[in-house]
Design a protein around this motif. Structure first.
Motif, short mmCIF file in Angstrom:
data_model
loop_
_atom_site.label_atom_id
_atom_site.label_comp_id
_atom_site.label_asym_id
_atom_site.label_seq_id
_atom_site.Cartn_x
_atom_site.Cartn_y
_atom_site.Cartn_z
N HIS A 93 41.45 40.80 39.10
CA HIS A 93 41.07 42.21 39.03
C HIS A 93 42.26 43.12 39.31
CE1 HIS A 93 37.03 41.19 38.37
NE2 HIS A 93 36.76 40.76 39.60
N VAL A 94 43.20 42.60 40.05
CA VAL A 94 44.40 43.39 40.36
C VAL A 94 45.29 43.44 39.13
CG1 VAL A 94 46.40 43.56 41.89
CG2 VAL A 94 44.26 42.57 42.73
N ALA A 95 45.77 44.66 38.82
CA ALA A 95 46.67 44.79 37.68
C ALA A 95 47.94 43.99 37.95
CB ALA A 95 47.01 46.26 37.46
N TRP A 96 48.40 43.28 36.96
CA TRP A 96 49.61 42.47 37.07
C TRP A 96 49.47 41.37 38.12
CZ3 TRP A 96 54.91 43.43 35.19
CH2 TRP A 96 54.91 44.31 34.10
N GLY A 97 48.23 40.97 38.41
CA GLY A 97 48.00 39.99 39.47
C GLY A 97 48.72 38.67 39.23
N ARG A 98 48.59 38.15 38.00
CA ARG A 98 49.22 36.86 37.71
C ARG A 98 50.74 36.98 37.68
NH1 ARG A 98 45.55 35.14 32.60
NH2 ARG A 98 45.86 37.31 32.11
N ARG A 99 51.21 38.11 37.16
CA ARG A 99 52.68 38.29 37.13
C ARG A 99 53.22 38.50 38.53
NH1 ARG A 99 51.92 41.93 31.87
NH2 ARG A 99 52.17 40.29 30.33
N LEU A 100 52.38 39.09 39.39
CA LEU A 100 52.79 39.29 40.79
C LEU A 100 53.05 37.95 41.48
CD1 LEU A 100 53.01 41.96 42.36
CD2 LEU A 100 50.78 41.47 43.35
N LEU A 101 52.35 36.93 41.04
CA LEU A 101 52.56 35.59 41.60
C LEU A 101 53.68 34.84 40.88
CD1 LEU A 101 48.95 34.22 42.11
CD2 LEU A 101 50.58 34.88 43.86
N GLY A 102 53.69 34.95 39.55
CA GLY A 102 54.60 34.12 38.76
C GLY A 102 56.04 34.60 38.74
N LEU A 103 56.23 35.92 38.60
CA LEU A 103 57.60 36.42 38.46
C LEU A 103 58.46 36.18 39.70
CD1 LEU A 103 57.01 39.67 36.37
CD2 LEU A 103 58.20 37.60 35.67
N PRO A 104 57.93 36.39 40.93
CA PRO A 104 58.77 36.06 42.10
C PRO A 104 59.17 34.59 42.15
CG PRO A 104 56.92 37.40 42.78
CD PRO A 104 56.68 37.03 41.36
#
Lengths: 134, 103
Positions: free
Chosen positions: A65-76
């Motif tokens: 539900h959080v915008a960019w949630g998956r990228r928030l985990l993957g990019l770091p």
């Protein structure tokens, strides 16, 4: 113009002595060279695993539900992989130099960086799992 | 003349190092496969191209391991290229994460 007094008094530290002394480079024991090489490779594999995990997190996790949630985990994780890869080369080179000049091996910050990075991403994952899903 | 156990130790260290290179090669192949899997749709020519890329990684790894099999010396170029390749994969990973739109 007045000059500042020396910052410290007494004999210089061992590292300073090693830096000042004109040491002659010698080929280290081949076992230590191999051990240094394997350490570099182990860090490099860790970097590759971080990159693959980061890509998998952005592509395979369910939508949050959080915008960019998956990228928030993957990019770091991917960025951490790049940092670990670059640092592993630097550490291998510094260790090689230290062994050739019979100096103490330099202290590595990589375990701290890796642990801190994984803990932070883990904490973000816990928060996202608690508030970002159904 | 080195002691026999020293000779054995050096031989085993060399063997462990070659195994480490091979593990790293497998990790590179898996990482490329993960990236390729999500970079473009695996259909028709795209699938063949993806398989060709993974095969190319495996073939590229042969000279790398051959270089690593030699006696250790100043081989910093191999290590540098390895690092550049890994950072390059991270950049591609970032692009895949940004540009693709997973379901």
């Amino acid at each position: 113009m007045a000059t500042d007094p020396p910052a410290t008094e007494g004999p210089p530290a061992t590292e300073d002595l090693a830096a000042e002394a004109p040491s002659v480079a010698r080929e280290p024991d081949v076992r230590f060279t191999y051990a240094n090489e394997r350490t570099f490779l182990a860090w490099n594999r860790t970097a590759l695993a971080l990159i693959a995990t980061g890509v998998a997190a952005t592509q395979l996790l369910p939508k949050l539900h959080v915008a960019w949630g998956r990228r928030l985990l993957g990019l770091p994780l991917i960025a951490l992989g790049a940092i670990v890869a670059a640092q592993s080369f630097r550490q291998w080179r510094d260790n090689e130099q230290a062994m050739r000049h019979a100096r103490a091996l330099p202290r590595s910050l990589m375990p701290l960086i890796l642990t801190a990075g994984i803990v932070i991403v883990g904490a973000v994952a816990v928060v996202l799992a608690a508030f970002g899903t159904d | 003349v080195p002691a026999p156990d020293e000779v054995v130790g050096r031989g085993l260290a060399h063997e462990r190092t070659i195994l480490a290179w091979n593990r790293t090669g497998l990790a590179v192949a898996v990482c490329v496969a993960v990236l390729v899997r999500h970079a473009w749709p695996l259909q028709g020519v795209g699938r063949d191209l993806a398989v060709a890329m993974i095969a190319a990684v495996v073939l590229l790894w042969v000279p790398v391991v051959a270089t690593a099999s030699r006696r250790p010396g100043r081989r910093s170029l191999v290590f540098f290229l390895m690092t550049v390749a890994t950072v390059g994969l991270a950049v591609v990973g970032c692009l895949v994460a940004f540009l693709t739109n997973p379901r």
